[in-house]
Design an enzyme around this catalytic site. Structure first.
Site, mmCIF file in Angstrom:
data_model
loop_
_atom_site.group_PDB
_atom_site.id
_atom_site.type_symbol
_atom_site.label_atom_id
_atom_site.label_comp_id
_atom_site.label_asym_id
_atom_site.label_seq_id
_atom_site.Cartn_x
_atom_site.Cartn_y
_atom_site.Cartn_z
ATOM 1 C CE LYS A 83 -4.359 0.831 2.473
ATOM 2 N NZ LYS A 83 -4.934 0.774 3.937
HETATM 3 C C1 E4P Z 1 -8.151 1.895 3.704
HETATM 4 O O1 E4P Z 1 -7.530 1.290 3.326
HETATM 5 C C2 E4P Z 1 -8.062 2.404 5.074
HETATM 6 O O2 E4P Z 1 -7.328 1.658 5.910
HETATM 7 C C3 E4P Z 1 -9.413 2.723 5.808
HETATM 8 O O3 E4P Z 1 -10.454 2.286 5.211
HETATM 9 C C4 E4P Z 1 -9.347 4.167 6.435
HETATM 10 O O4 E4P Z 1 -10.531 4.211 7.117
HETATM 11 P P1 E4P Z 1 -10.766 5.484 8.258
HETATM 12 O O5 E4P Z 1 -11.092 6.806 7.272
HETATM 13 O O6 E4P Z 1 -12.218 5.132 8.658
HETATM 14 O O7 E4P Z 1 -9.886 5.520 8.980
#
Ligand code: E4P
Length: 217
Positions: A83
């Site tokens: 990522k």
């Molecule tokens: C995506 O890969 C992120 O880990 C996640 O969806 C972020 O979500 P949040 O905005 O609730 O922290």
């Protein structure tokens, strides 16, 4: 619709995985902090549990450092998706890692323009964040619709991974648009089962059954 679980909580992943509901997992530095586990150790454990892609996020800011970290993370298991953030350096790292055959999830996407660049850089997944746009009174669902339309116009193969999902309604709305994948916290996925009429109906059936005085078996 593919379901990824947005957590580094192994027990929560296992519960959903045992039901065949987990097509992949996404983690990020905040989720690793929340789990209180070593990133390599917990990511390896998740990869052993789940067959699909498991996203593990780099933390460096320069492309060369992201590439180095990405290669280290990719060694944890074959199903790692590295990522990287949606910055210019992140796109450079995406191109390099993708050219080497790694799955890459480009995260922190907040605009269709960013999503186009990620597809051009060879991203396997683009992660547009719905909830965080809603938090600042912009429409996260519209972003998914815009990206779907653009990707379909040009046949981009990058999969739309609707992220930052906070409600069941988010899942339904992006499903109608045709997102490829959603990633949501286990609690949101489990809350999809709830309906007031299911509870009410069950209560009525149980009350009527008690009146019959019967037993099954
Ligand atoms: C995506 O890969 C992120 O880990 C996640 O969806 C972020 O979500 P949040 O905005 O609730 O922290």
């Amino acid at each position: 619709m593919k379901f990824f679980v947005d957590t580094a909580d192994v027990d929560a992943i296992k519960e959903l995985n045992d039901l065949g509901m987990v097509d992949g997992v996404t983690t990020n530095p905040s989720l690793i902090l929340k789990a209180g586990r070593d990133i390599t150790e917990v990511t390896r454990e998740i990869c052993e549990l789940v067959d699909g892609p498991v996203s593990a996020e780099v933390v460096a800011e320069k492309a060369e450092d992201m590439i180095r970290e990405g290669k280290i993370l990719a060694k944890i298991a074959d199903n790692i998706a590295v990522k990287v953030p949606l910055t210019w350096d992140g796109l450079k790292a995406c191109r390099a890692l993708s050219d080497e055959g790694h799955m890459v999830n480009v995260t922190l996407c907040f605009s269709p323009a960013q999503a186009i660049l990620a597809a051009k850089a060879g991203a396997t997944f683009i992660s547009p964040f719905i909830g965080r746009l809603d938090d600042i009174h912009l429409d996260g669902i519209d972003l998914i619709a815009d990206i779907r339309e653009i990707y379909d116009n040009y046949g981009y193969e990058t999969q739309i991974l609707a992220a930052s999902i906070r409600t069941v309604n988010h899942i339904i709305e992006v499903g109608k648009i045709g997102t490829d994948v959603i990633t949501a916290p286990p609690a949101v996925i489990k809350s999809m089962v709830k309906h007031v009429l299911t509870d009410k109906g069950l209560e009525q059936f149980n009350a009527d059954w008690a009146k019959t005085g019967q037993k099954i078996g």
